[in-house]
Motif scaffolding. Structure first.
Motif, short mmCIF file in Angstrom:
data_model
loop_
_atom_site.label_atom_id
_atom_site.label_comp_id
_atom_site.label_asym_id
_atom_site.label_seq_id
_atom_site.Cartn_x
_atom_site.Cartn_y
_atom_site.Cartn_z
N ARG A 26 0.74 -1.23 -0.04
CA ARG A 26 -0.12 0.03 -0.14
C ARG A 26 0.76 1.20 0.06
N THR A 27 2.01 1.29 0.86
CA THR A 27 2.69 2.44 0.97
C THR A 27 3.67 2.53 -0.42
N LEU A 28 4.09 1.51 -0.81
CA LEU A 28 4.85 1.48 -2.20
C LEU A 28 3.90 2.22 -3.29
N LEU A 29 2.79 1.73 -3.17
CA LEU A 29 2.04 2.12 -4.51
C LEU A 29 1.85 3.69 -4.24
N ASP A 30 1.34 4.12 -3.03
CA ASP A 30 1.20 5.51 -2.64
C ASP A 30 2.61 6.27 -3.25
N CYS A 31 3.47 5.88 -3.26
CA CYS A 31 4.62 6.57 -3.75
C CYS A 31 5.17 6.21 -5.20
N GLY A 32 4.08 5.60 -5.88
CA GLY A 32 4.14 5.54 -7.29
C GLY A 32 5.28 4.53 -7.91
#
Length: 221
Positions: free
Chosen positions: A29-35
């Motif tokens: 989830r966090t990785l996706l938030d950062c693109g």
């Protein structure tokens, strides 16, 4: 100080998460938030990860981890509860000089993940250097109540002022006293109160009559 504080740009970079449970899901989830471009390797995965894969937001390799799976990856996260597998992941990453984090095992990481408070472009990271993630989260909760949405608006406004000044060929060294005045004259508090006339008065006095809140942020008066 053991850790070197740094903010990584992982936009469009390949990031691997090994493990499809709740911990792996939080990391994804966090990785996706950062693109990031995220690949998950795990025989099983949470419903959330399965849905992300179905929508094409992540790649899910529904199988066990294999040597060589890290090829081409910028960053690797091990989120399994199998000690021998975590050790393999860490050893392969270390040999290749990759960034690697093994969840809840700071001794196997070459970077640790802080607890983060995010308000727009304002990011405040809290780390205990892996000694107590629970305490880092506790501190994050304490700090979250001290930083409201006005901080995000303030940074957007300051960024817009900076871009306008750069476009008008101001020398960058001239900017510092301008921004120091905007800060010292209570602009942040005025934004919190949404006092547009007072905000524009300060902008006009410090920067110039062409610098108005509504124009800079593209909002209606």
């Amino acid at each position: 100080m053991r850790y070197y504080p740094v903010c990584l740009d992982i936009q469009e970079r390949g990031c691997l998460v090994v493990g499809g449970g709740q911990v792996g899901t939080r990391k994804v989830r966090t990785l996706l938030d950062c693109g990031a471009q995220v690949t998950v390797i795990s025989p099983e995965a949470t419903a959330e990860l399965a849905e992300l894969a179905r929508k094409g937001r992540i790649t899910w390799e529904r199988r066990d981890y294999r040597d060589g799976d890290q090829a081409g990856m910028f960053l690797v996260i091990g989120a399994t509860d199998v000690e021998a597998l975590n050790r393999r992941i860490q050893q392969e990453a270390e040999a290749a000089g990759r960034l690697c984090n093994i969840a809840d095992q700071p001794e196997r990481c070459n970077f640790v993940l802080p607890a983060v408070i995010q308000k727009g472009d304002l990011m405040i990271a809290v780390s205990t250097s892996g000694k107590s993630p629970a305490f880092a989260k506790h501190l994050r909760r304490l700090l979250e109540g001290q930083f409201g949405p006005e901080y995000a608006i303030f940074l957007d406004l300051m960024g817009a002022v900076r871009q306008r000044l750069l476009a008008e060929a101001h020398a960058p060294e001239e900017h510092k006293p301008i921004f120091e005045q905007l800060i010292s004259r209570g602009l942040l508090e005025l934004i919190r109160r949404d006092d547009r006339p007072a905000i524009n008065r300060i902008l006009t006095e410090v920067v110039g009559p062409d610098f108005l809140y509504e124009d800079l942020l593209g909002e209606e008066a």
